[in-house]
Design an enzyme around this catalytic site. Structure first.
Site, PDB file in Angstrom:
ATOM      1  N   TYR A   1      -6.300   4.510  -0.462  1.00  0.00           N
ATOM      2  CA  TYR A   1      -7.713   4.161  -0.337  1.00  0.00           C
ATOM      3  C   TYR A   1      -8.033   3.549   1.019  1.00  0.00           C
ATOM      4  O   TYR A   1      -9.195   3.439   1.410  1.00  0.00           O
ATOM      5  CB  TYR A   1      -8.143   3.222  -1.468  1.00  0.00           C
ATOM      6  CG  TYR A   1      -7.825   1.763  -1.241  1.00  0.00           C
ATOM      7  CD1 TYR A   1      -8.791   0.890  -0.762  1.00  0.00           C
ATOM      8  CD2 TYR A   1      -6.552   1.250  -1.511  1.00  0.00           C
ATOM      9  CE1 TYR A   1      -8.495  -0.452  -0.559  1.00  0.00           C
ATOM     10  CE2 TYR A   1      -6.258  -0.076  -1.309  1.00  0.00           C
ATOM     11  CZ  TYR A   1      -7.233  -0.932  -0.836  1.00  0.00           C
ATOM     12  OH  TYR A   1      -6.938  -2.262  -0.625  1.00  0.00           O
TER      13      TYR A   1
ATOM     14  N   CYS B   1      -6.661  -4.991  -1.541  1.00  0.00           N
ATOM     15  CA  CYS B   1      -7.815  -5.761  -1.067  1.00  0.00           C
ATOM     16  C   CYS B   1      -8.629  -6.402  -2.182  1.00  0.00           C
ATOM     17  O   CYS B   1      -9.064  -7.544  -2.054  1.00  0.00           O
ATOM     18  CB  CYS B   1      -8.695  -4.904  -0.159  1.00  0.00           C
ATOM     19  SG  CYS B   1      -9.645  -3.607  -1.000  1.00  0.00           S
TER      20      CYS B   1
ATOM     21  N   HIS C   1     -13.488  -1.305   1.217  1.00  0.00           N
ATOM     22  CA  HIS C   1     -12.696  -2.508   1.478  1.00  0.00           C
ATOM     23  C   HIS C   1     -13.450  -3.705   0.913  1.00  0.00           C
ATOM     24  O   HIS C   1     -14.669  -3.826   1.075  1.00  0.00           O
ATOM     25  CB  HIS C   1     -12.451  -2.687   2.971  1.00  0.00           C
ATOM     26  CG  HIS C   1     -11.653  -3.920   3.295  1.00  0.00           C
ATOM     27  ND1 HIS C   1     -10.489  -4.235   2.633  1.00  0.00           N
ATOM     28  CD2 HIS C   1     -11.856  -4.921   4.193  1.00  0.00           C
ATOM     29  CE1 HIS C   1     -10.007  -5.366   3.107  1.00  0.00           C
ATOM     30  NE2 HIS C   1     -10.809  -5.808   4.049  1.00  0.00           N
TER      31      HIS C   1
ATOM     32  N   TRP D   1       0.833  -1.200   0.000  1.00  0.00           N
ATOM     33  CA  TRP D   1       0.000   0.000   0.000  1.00  0.00           C
ATOM     34  C   TRP D   1       0.873   1.258   0.000  1.00  0.00           C
ATOM     35  O   TRP D   1       0.453   2.315   0.422  1.00  0.00           O
ATOM     36  CB  TRP D   1      -0.923  -0.005   1.221  1.00  0.00           C
ATOM     37  CG  TRP D   1      -2.017  -1.010   1.119  1.00  0.00           C
ATOM     38  CD1 TRP D   1      -3.297  -0.799   0.674  1.00  0.00           C
ATOM     39  CD2 TRP D   1      -1.964  -2.397   1.460  1.00  0.00           C
ATOM     40  NE1 TRP D   1      -4.026  -1.962   0.704  1.00  0.00           N
ATOM     41  CE2 TRP D   1      -3.231  -2.967   1.185  1.00  0.00           C
ATOM     42  CE3 TRP D   1      -0.962  -3.230   1.967  1.00  0.00           C
ATOM     43  CZ2 TRP D   1      -3.535  -4.307   1.421  1.00  0.00           C
ATOM     44  CZ3 TRP D   1      -1.249  -4.563   2.175  1.00  0.00           C
ATOM     45  CH2 TRP D   1      -2.521  -5.094   1.911  1.00  0.00           C
TER      46      TRP D   1
ATOM     47  N   ASP E   1     -11.943 -12.921   4.895  1.00  0.00           N
ATOM     48  CA  ASP E   1     -11.139 -11.812   4.384  1.00  0.00           C
ATOM     49  C   ASP E   1      -9.674 -12.230   4.357  1.00  0.00           C
ATOM     50  O   ASP E   1      -9.110 -12.616   5.381  1.00  0.00           O
ATOM     51  CB  ASP E   1     -11.324 -10.588   5.290  1.00  0.00           C
ATOM     52  CG  ASP E   1     -10.738  -9.324   4.684  1.00  0.00           C
ATOM     53  OD1 ASP E   1     -10.007  -9.412   3.676  1.00  0.00           O
ATOM     54  OD2 ASP E   1     -11.005  -8.230   5.227  1.00  0.00           O
TER      55      ASP E   1
END
Length: 761
Positions: free
Chosen positions: A592, A348, A407, A313, A430
């Site tokens: 984000y 993600c 997300h 990220w 997840d």
């Protein structure tokens, strides 16, 4: 030569183990096993872990009673298998009946709990009064009946639901046709198949033949399977659809991109089974969707187990592929399977897309969901804490929780026998590495129904997911002496919208109500109180409401990357008193995930509010303010805080804005027919007031062409790049072409085209 007892698992009906001895040399595999047995285990009856689908033990072709074959006995006098036909072609009965005809795999692929057909050709006619044979399925090493890794399928007169069995449907000439029923809870994986014949002198077994290997998958069509889904349209979407849509952006400017799950592509099934081997999941647990989905959520990321994807990220993607470049899961999984090393990079939606491929490939119904304004609760108190300094600005040193613009995670459909009745169905899982769960970066499966009602006491990771969708944002002022005072609670900012793809069509489906009751209702507050009761002690004893005297809101104008736009802040005076407001706007370039990179705009201003009136202040945001520091998703975050001077009450609002990004244009001129060459044209015009360099364009089209990419050195402003690619479609019907473009100046540039491929005449 030594005398050894034969393996316990291969026992003739009615035979005692004590009567079974054969004379044989230890195999090389057995010698190696003996070396590996630790000294402290030499006196124990233990079997090493059976954690690999690909490793296997040699199965003896002859198991003789008494050790030696008597002189003069001819093996050809006994029933001997000549050939086994599994009807494994995509157009044959098995793959058609089991909905596995789309897999690019020549081996037999069936779903558990459902009968399938085979035919055995013998050297002579089968006589049921004199001859006896059975089918064996073996998986992994150290096969054991009680672990489900060795299955002896008995011949029965009638198949019984829920049990392994084989029924002869035709006995003609030298051929015997059978229907085999597998158990609906058997291990999911690739089994080795053998045919064993009982003779007066022992067992004769077919040799190891990879052509008869049989894949057994989960079965959403079987009512006794834990993943049973009773809606055919949903099964078509959540198991058989190899194309999906993933939503991103923000709730006011929803964006979408197509994703090639590719669960039927060549090599993907083996790659998915390899993930369970790499995770060292015992084979005996591979019939349980709860265990598999939890293991999968850990293995898709590389955080602590060298899994599939490395997350990044940082906006720096050296030695890898930027996450926004990927158009599907196929290249990622195949690269991981071949190299055995983690693939760089993912975020993600990439983690969720690859995880969805894994789940659908092995037969678990699954979908990707997107939660807008998704909370990341770092301290596990089921609330988002924002700390303000004495000037009412956000204290970034103390504020550790974050709110992601959006997300993505997955939902998998399964029964939950480990939970009370009513909590089966969709389970949130997840694979994006966010927080540690039981020693690994994984999350779920957590019952969506339990999350909605605040029952976060049920495993796995329910408190974290509840906070993502339904926590309150608590603004606290921190004094110089360290004391904290709650100033404002925003009860509606988190989990503003939760979307997934609609069944059977390329539209969005709002599933917010699956996760939470309508905001502000008694049921929604009760769910939050229940979650706090189960999760943490509630520190906030009083309910702090927005001030009733003055309201504040703001909006961000729609704009494209490279353009100016305005932020409009509106204050409303709800009383007959006159008020003065001191306000501060902060504009930030953000990832984000809600993490700020840099502040690009700040503005302080005063507003005088006349009784019963509203007043709007406009702040101009110029392209030059943000373009030089803009991150890949063109995400901006605005935070407005204000103090009403007369009452000393605090107002606070935050919003994210996603600037519109240009698109790639796809064209497919000419005829589009299976087996005939066609042309795909990719076009992109540079809309920025600068030259683009180091451009990577990626093109994908499941059933049309394999993922491919091309690099372009430079693209001046207002210029257009063009790329033509020739391909030969393999599959008829409605298909989709997907393209992405990435360079340092701009990312998340996508394009897609729906095309109808015709069958050859």
């Amino acid at each position: 030569v030594k005398l050894r007892r034969n393996q316990r698992n291969y026992i003739c009906p009615g035979e005692k183990i004590s009567e079974r001895f054969i004379m044989t040399e230890p195999t090389a595999t057995e010698k190696e096993k003996q070396k590996q047995i630790p000294a402290d285990q030499s006196g124990r009856r233990t079997v090493p872990p059976n954690v690999s689908n690909t490793e296997e033990d040699e199965i003896p072709t002859m198991e003789l009673t008494g050790g030696l074959m008597p002189r003069g006995v001819k093996l050809q006098d006994f029933l001997e298998v000549q050939e086994v036909n599994l009807f494994s072609r995509e157009y044959e009965v098995n793959k058609q009946d089991h909905h596995t005809d789309k897999y690019y795999n020549i081996k037999l692929i069936v779903r558990r709990g459902q009968p399938f057909h085979i035919r055995i050709d013998f050297n002579r006619p089968y006589n049921p009064e004199k001859d006896q044979f059975w089918i064996e399925y073996v998986i992994g090493r150290y096969p054991q009946t009680n672990k489900g890794t060795y299955i002896q399928v008995p011949l029965v007169t009638e198949l019984e639901s829920g049990k392994w069995g084989a029924k002869i449907t035709q006995n003609e000439n030298n051929s015997v046709s059978l229907i085999i029923m597998s158990a609906p809870n058997c291990i999911v994986g690739k089994f080795r198949m053998y045919v064993a014949v009982l003779t007066p002198h022992g067992i004769l077994r077919t040799r190891r033949n990879p052509d008869t290997d049989t894949y057994i998958l989960f079965n959403p069509w079987c009512a006794e399977d834990a993943v049973f889904l009773d809606n055919e349209q949903e099964r078509q979407e959540y198991v058989l659809n190899d194309l999906g849509i993933i939503y991103f952006g923000d709730p006011d400017k929803i964006r979408s991109r197509s994703w090639n799950y590719g669960q039927f592509e060549e090599g993907i099934l083996d790659a998915c089974l390899y993930l369970m081997d790499r995770a060292k999941l015992d084979l005996s647990g591979r019939g349980n969707p709860v265990k598999i989905s939890r293991v999968g959520s850990a293995m898709i990321n590389s955080q602590d187990d060298q899994g599939v994807l490395v997350g990044s990220w940082s906006n720096v993607y050296d030695y890898g592929v930027p996450p926004s470049t990927w158009t599907g899961s196929v290249d990622i999984l195949l690269e991981y399977y071949s190299s055995k090393e983690s693939v760089r990079y993912g975020q993600c939606w990439v983690f969720a897309g690859v995880f969805n491929t894994f789940l659908r490939c092995i037969g678990i119904p699954a979908r990707v969901i997107t939660n807008y304004s998704s909370a990341h609760d770092n301290d596990a108190n089921i609330q988002l804490d924002v700390f303000l300094d004495e000037d009412s600005n956000v204290d970034k040193r103390l504020t550790k929780d974050s709110i992601w613009n959006y997300h993505c995670w997955n939902e998998a459909w399964m029964a939950r026998p480990d939970l009370p009745v009513g909590f089966g169905g969709w389970q949130a899982v997840d694979s994006t590495p966010q927080e540690n769960s039981d020693g690994m970066y994984r999350c779920g499966p957590a019952s969506v129904q339990a999350i909605k009602h605040g029952h976060v006491c049920f495993q796995f990771d329910s408190p974290f997911i509840f906070a993502e969708v339904n926590s309150d944002v608590v603004y606290s002022k921190v004094m110089k002496n360290g004391q904290k005072e709650v100033k404002y609670i925003d009860k509606t900012h988190i989990g503003k919208l939760i979307l997934t793809k609609e069944v059977g069509q390329d539209e969005k489906k709002d599933i917010t109500e699956n996760y939470k009751f309508q905001e502000g209702t008694d049921e929604e507050r009760l769910a939050l109180d229940t979650a706090l009761m189960y999760g943490v002690k509630k520190e906030i004893t009083q309910d702090t409401l927005p001030t009733a005297e003055v309201d504040m809101d703001f909006e961000v104008e729609d704009s494209a990357v490279g353009n100016d736009f305005k932020v409009k802040i509106t204050f409303r005076n709800n009383t007959q008193n006159r008020y003065t407001v001191k306000a501060y706007l902060s504009g930030n370039i953000v990832f984000y995930t809600g993490v700020s990179k840099a502040e690009f705009k700040n503005r302080s201003f005063d507003v005088t509010l006349e009784p019963g009136k509203s007043q709007t202040t406009e702040v101009l945001i110029k392209a030059s303010d943000y373009m030089s520091r803009l991150l890949e998703q063109a995400s901006l975050h605005f935070f407005v805080t204000a103090r009403v001077i007369e009452t000393n009450k605090i107002l606070a609002k935050q919003k994210s804005a996603t600037l519109k990004i240009p698109e790639v244009v796809l064209k497919a001129p000419g005829e589009k027919v299976v087996g005939k060459e066609m042309v795909v044209r990719v076009e992109f015009t540079n809309p920025l007031n600068r030259e683009l360099t180091d451009i990577l364009v990626r093109l994908d089209g499941p059933g049309i062409l394999h993922p491919t990419s091309r690099k372009f050195g430079k693209l001046p402003k207002n210029s257009t790049l063009t790329w033509e690619e020739k391909c030969i479609p393999k599959r008829a019907g409605l298909r989709k072409l997907i393209a992405s473009l990435n360079c340092d100046a701009i990312r998340h540039v996508y394009g897609e085209l729906d095309i109808d491929i015709q069958n050859a005449a």
